[in-house]
Design a protein around this motif. Structure first.
Motif, mmCIF file in Angstrom:
data_model
loop_
_atom_site.group_PDB
_atom_site.id
_atom_site.type_symbol
_atom_site.label_atom_id
_atom_site.label_comp_id
_atom_site.label_asym_id
_atom_site.label_seq_id
_atom_site.Cartn_x
_atom_site.Cartn_y
_atom_site.Cartn_z
ATOM 1 N N ALA A 175 33.668 47.234 44.519
ATOM 2 C CA ALA A 175 33.623 47.851 43.197
ATOM 3 C C ALA A 175 34.473 46.994 42.269
ATOM 4 C CB ALA A 175 34.140 49.289 43.250
ATOM 5 N N GLN A 176 34.435 47.296 40.989
ATOM 6 C CA GLN A 176 35.158 46.474 40.011
ATOM 7 C C GLN A 176 36.665 46.649 40.182
ATOM 8 O OE1 GLN A 176 33.439 44.426 37.998
ATOM 9 N NE2 GLN A 176 35.332 43.522 37.268
ATOM 10 N N PRO A 177 37.402 45.571 40.505
ATOM 11 C CA PRO A 177 38.854 45.691 40.701
ATOM 12 C C PRO A 177 39.634 45.416 39.417
ATOM 13 C CG PRO A 177 38.157 43.514 41.334
ATOM 14 C CD PRO A 177 36.919 44.222 40.830
ATOM 15 N N HIS A 178 40.914 45.663 39.496
ATOM 16 C CA HIS A 178 41.811 45.305 38.404
ATOM 17 C C HIS A 178 41.794 43.778 38.232
ATOM 18 C CE1 HIS A 178 45.666 44.639 36.296
ATOM 19 N NE2 HIS A 178 45.440 45.834 35.795
ATOM 20 N N PRO A 179 41.868 43.288 36.995
ATOM 21 C CA PRO A 179 41.798 41.838 36.759
ATOM 22 C C PRO A 179 42.860 41.020 37.479
ATOM 23 C CG PRO A 179 41.529 43.039 34.692
ATOM 24 C CD PRO A 179 41.911 44.051 35.732
ATOM 25 N N SER A 180 43.973 41.634 37.866
ATOM 26 C CA SER A 180 45.056 40.891 38.518
ATOM 27 C C SER A 180 44.620 40.237 39.821
ATOM 28 C CB SER A 180 46.247 41.820 38.778
ATOM 29 O OG SER A 180 45.863 42.935 39.567
ATOM 30 N N TYR A 181 43.588 40.770 40.474
ATOM 31 C CA TYR A 181 43.138 40.201 41.747
ATOM 32 C C TYR A 181 42.508 38.820 41.580
ATOM 33 C CZ TYR A 181 43.965 44.655 44.087
ATOM 34 O OH TYR A 181 44.556 45.784 44.620
ATOM 35 N N ALA A 182 42.119 38.473 40.380
ATOM 36 C CA ALA A 182 41.526 37.156 40.144
ATOM 37 C C ALA A 182 42.499 36.033 40.455
ATOM 38 C CB ALA A 182 41.042 37.054 38.698
#
Length: 202
Positions: free
Chosen positions: A129-136
């Motif tokens: 599912a769509q994660p928080h941008p920090s995981y990028a």
């Protein structure tokens, strides 16, 4: 085409399908190797052979590791990473069952560092599912959707170069919006026992 293929069938039971994966090397982003819901307790000679063939064909071999949404101990995850590297020559890591909330980013940052130290040139996080941008900042690729075609086609999902969609129960006409992707016909409890339509064996 950049196919990320999670193919969870034993090579001795489906040799033609594994041959098709090796032959499709130019189309592949990578293949997720999952001998025993992870690396297992001992090397499996059949998976050693297919991993060698994939790497010789220039395919990234991603070792499957379950993280249980951050609950699995770091040492157990690291053991899987090292076994994938030592037994199967995995040059990438596929972390499954990754949460989406930002609170777990630091934990997965440490796992990402451990994966790189174990020789993983490519790190993939499967959030589903769509994660928080920090995981990028943690991984090369984030799986931001994993689910059935009937759900996928109703959604308007964000798209980015580092996002991947994994879709099952999909028709041959299915078109996914991300560059790295995989759509397979299989469904039910074990959808990743089928190849993408583009690689199906006759």
């Amino acid at each position: 085409m950049d196919l990320l293929v999670p193919y969870y069938e034993h090579p001795t039971l489906r040799p033609a399908e594994w041959d098709a994966l090796v032959a499709a090397a130019p189309l592949l982003y990578g293949v997720v190797l999952n001998p025993a819901s992870g690396a297992g307790r001992a090397p499996d000679p059949a998976f050693v052979t297919v991993a060698d063939r994939l790497r010789a064909a220039g395919v990234c071999v991603l070792g499957y590791t379950d993280t249980d949404y951050g609950r699995r101990p770091h040492a157990d995850v690291l053991t899987d990473l090292v076994r994938h590297r030592d037994w199967y020559g995995a040059d990438g890591a596929f972390f499954d069952q990754v949460p989406t909330a930002p609170e777990a980013t630091a934990h997965y940052g440490r796992l990402g560092v451990a994966a790189r130290a174990a020789g993983a040139a490519t790190v993939v996080l499967n959030h589903g599912a769509q994660p928080h941008p920090s995981y990028a900042e943690v991984a090369d690729l984030l799986v931001t959707f994993e689910g059935p075609w009937d759900t996928y086609r109703e959604l308007d999902l964000p798209v980015a170069d580092h996002y991947c969609h994994l879709v099952y129960a999909a028709p041959a006409s299915a078109r996914l919006s991300t560059r790295v992707k995989c759509a397979v016909p299989g469904g039910g409890a074990h959808p990743w026992g089928t190849l993408p339509h583009a690689l199906e064996c006759p």
